[in-house]
Design an enzyme around this catalytic site. Structure first.
Site, mmCIF file in Angstrom:
data_model
loop_
_atom_site.group_PDB
_atom_site.id
_atom_site.type_symbol
_atom_site.label_atom_id
_atom_site.label_comp_id
_atom_site.label_asym_id
_atom_site.label_seq_id
_atom_site.Cartn_x
_atom_site.Cartn_y
_atom_site.Cartn_z
ATOM 1 N N CYS A 261 56.836 -18.480 -1.474
ATOM 2 C CA CYS A 261 57.604 -19.413 -0.646
ATOM 3 C C CYS A 261 58.726 -20.078 -1.445
ATOM 4 O O CYS A 261 59.735 -19.444 -1.712
ATOM 5 C CB CYS A 261 56.671 -20.444 -0.010
ATOM 6 S SG CYS A 261 57.352 -21.175 1.492
ATOM 7 N N PHE A 262 58.588 -21.340 -1.854
ATOM 8 C CA PHE A 262 59.604 -21.976 -2.678
ATOM 9 C C PHE A 262 59.793 -21.186 -3.967
ATOM 10 O O PHE A 262 60.905 -21.070 -4.491
ATOM 11 C CB PHE A 262 59.187 -23.420 -2.985
ATOM 12 C CG PHE A 262 60.323 -24.330 -3.367
ATOM 13 C CD1 PHE A 262 61.398 -24.539 -2.514
ATOM 14 C CD2 PHE A 262 60.309 -25.007 -4.568
ATOM 15 C CE1 PHE A 262 62.443 -25.392 -2.868
ATOM 16 C CE2 PHE A 262 61.344 -25.862 -4.936
ATOM 17 C CZ PHE A 262 62.409 -26.056 -4.074
ATOM 18 N N PHE A 306 64.378 -22.605 4.424
ATOM 19 C CA PHE A 306 65.452 -22.001 3.637
ATOM 20 C C PHE A 306 65.084 -20.543 3.355
ATOM 21 O O PHE A 306 63.913 -20.157 3.425
ATOM 22 C CB PHE A 306 65.644 -22.755 2.326
ATOM 23 C CG PHE A 306 66.153 -24.163 2.495
ATOM 24 C CD1 PHE A 306 67.509 -24.438 2.416
ATOM 25 C CD2 PHE A 306 65.274 -25.204 2.736
ATOM 26 C CE1 PHE A 306 67.977 -25.735 2.571
ATOM 27 C CE2 PHE A 306 65.731 -26.502 2.897
ATOM 28 C CZ PHE A 306 67.087 -26.769 2.821
ATOM 29 N N HIS A 359 52.835 -16.911 3.042
ATOM 30 C CA HIS A 359 51.630 -17.463 2.413
ATOM 31 C C HIS A 359 50.457 -16.475 2.456
ATOM 32 O O HIS A 359 49.678 -16.473 3.404
ATOM 33 C CB HIS A 359 51.232 -18.758 3.106
ATOM 34 C CG HIS A 359 52.186 -19.878 2.881
ATOM 35 N ND1 HIS A 359 52.001 -20.841 1.919
ATOM 36 C CD2 HIS A 359 53.372 -20.181 3.478
ATOM 37 C CE1 HIS A 359 53.001 -21.697 1.932
ATOM 38 N NE2 HIS A 359 53.855 -21.314 2.874
ATOM 39 N N GLU A 361 47.819 -16.722 0.818
ATOM 40 C CA GLU A 361 46.563 -17.452 0.630
ATOM 41 C C GLU A 361 46.100 -18.106 1.926
ATOM 42 O O GLU A 361 45.131 -18.880 1.929
ATOM 43 C CB GLU A 361 46.744 -18.522 -0.452
ATOM 44 C CG GLU A 361 47.367 -19.816 0.005
ATOM 45 C CD GLU A 361 48.817 -19.711 0.448
ATOM 46 O OE1 GLU A 361 49.275 -20.568 1.216
ATOM 47 O OE2 GLU A 361 49.509 -18.753 0.034
#
Length: 392
Positions: A261-262, A306, A359, A361
């Site tokens: 992600c980020f 983003f 994600h 997880e």
């Protein structure tokens, strides 16, 4: 537990002036943030405790929320992070054998201001058409103020673009999640808003995970002698992330890297690609993504506003080569969202680094992408074999 809750009047005010009237849900008061919608029909406890939702007001598209209550096992972090919560029909009472209290109890106890009894379908359609925007929720006495004043309050609140937020949600002290069974590898995980399930998934694969603060130095990482480095999910605008330089040091040292992600956005910027703000983002647990290496389509969990701006087709040379003389070689877009062709993963072909925007997880699910942790283990094993061969 009663079946009726006395609720005060509440109003939701968007920065473009649109107003929705409803009733208070959770704490009574005032809050503001970026209005975003989540399409998951379950897993609201994961959403609320995901640090990536810091400074965001989450609109649930599922009409009934709170049906399964709240338990003490499924929280993804130490607290609820959303700035506000918007639901249509809150559950009158929870019904689940694991529930220990109501969702509203948690919201009220942690001071999370919410609103219910509004048309969340109309609100979601508005955000899809106009884009994510700032919003305020006002309940109790604040709900009686003039609409013009409330709109001005919302317009004065911070915007998500340009905000550096990872430092606000990261751990202050390093801690270790031990490997389950025999230890095979050591990984340094930089906490930019990490969810508890992430180090757990790595620990299940024999990885000892050292979770480190967002401002950790490369020297501190190197002292751990890690087999790999991981960058987590997190909130904010990646263009403000100081961890880009940290990651370049990791890549220069050829330490295997995995980002989520980020972490995917930071890898993109470290490689020299840009990032941009999506119109309304991806949030929920039903987003279709194609793994382009296999052609397999995964149903995945997302929370990002983003995205990385990288060419979708073909292998390209990382633009960072020309920027400062560093060489990261070839890179390709490994995963893509089938709804809108947004980049959902990057794979470096000449250094041991890859990342995904979603994600793997995810809890309560889906679990289609859990194999990515196995892929990380494969990269760690490959690098170890390469290092041992070079030593001989």
């Amino acid at each position: 537990m009663t079946s009726y809750v006395e609720r005060s009047r509440a109003v939701l005010v968007l920065e473009d002036g649109r107003v929705f009237e409803g009733r208070s849900y959770g704490a009574v008061g005032t809050t503001s943030g970026e209005a975003v919608f989540s399409t998951g029909m379950t897993g609201y406890q994961e959403t609320l405790t995901d640090p990536s939702y810091h400074q965001q007001v989450v609109v649930m598209t599922a009409p009934h929320v709170g049906n399964t209550g709240v338990n003490d096992e499924d929280a993804e972090s130490r607290r609820i992070w959303v700035a506000g919560y918007v639901v249509r029909d809150p559950a009158i009472r929870p019904s689940n054998w694991r529930s220990v209290r109501t969702l509203e109890d948690d919201l009220r106890e942690q001071g999370v201001v919410g609103i219910c009894d509004i048309d969340t379908r109309a609100l979601t359609r508005h955000l899809r058409e106009r884009g994510a925007m700032r919003v305020g929720i006002f309940s109790g006495a604040d709900a009686e103020r003039r609409t013009r004043e409330l709109v001005q309050d919302v317009q004065r609140s911070p915007e998500m673009a340009g905000s550096e937020l990872a430092s606000e949600v990261s751990t202050r002290e390093a801690y270790v999640v031990p490997a389950v069974g025999s230890k095979k590898f050591t990984v340094a995980a930089v906490d930019l808003g990490i969810k508890a399930m992430t180090p757990q998934r790595m620990a299940e694969r024999g990885i000892e995970v050292h979770v480190l603060p967002a401002d950790v130095s490369f020297e501190a990482i190197r002292e751990l002698e890690p087999d790999g480095v991981f960058f987590s999910n997190g909130p904010g605008d990646p263009s403000t992330a100081p961890q880009v330089d940290l990651l370049r040091d990791v890549l220069d040292a050829r330490i295997p890297f995995f980002g989520i992600c980020f972490g995917n956005q930071i890898l993109g910027r470290a490689l020299g690609f840009g990032t941009f703000k999506l119109k309304y983002g991806h949030r929920g647990i039903n987003q279709p993504v194609m793994d382009r290496s296999t052609g397999k389509v995964e149903v995945t969990a997302h929370n990002h506003g983003f995205a990385v701006d990288a060419p979708l087709d073909g292998d390209v040379t990382a633009p960072a080569d020309a920027e400062d003389g560093r060489s990261y070689g070839r890179v390709r877009v490994s995963h893509v969202c089938l709804n809108d062709d947004v980049v959902e993963g990057l794979e470096c072909l000449d250094i041991p680094a890859f990342s995904v925007q979603y994600h793997p997880e995810a809890a309560a699910g889906p679990h289609d992408a859990a194999y990515l942790f196995d892929r990380f283990v494969d990269v760690l094993e490959g690098q170890r074999v390469k290092s041992e061969s070079g030593a001989r």
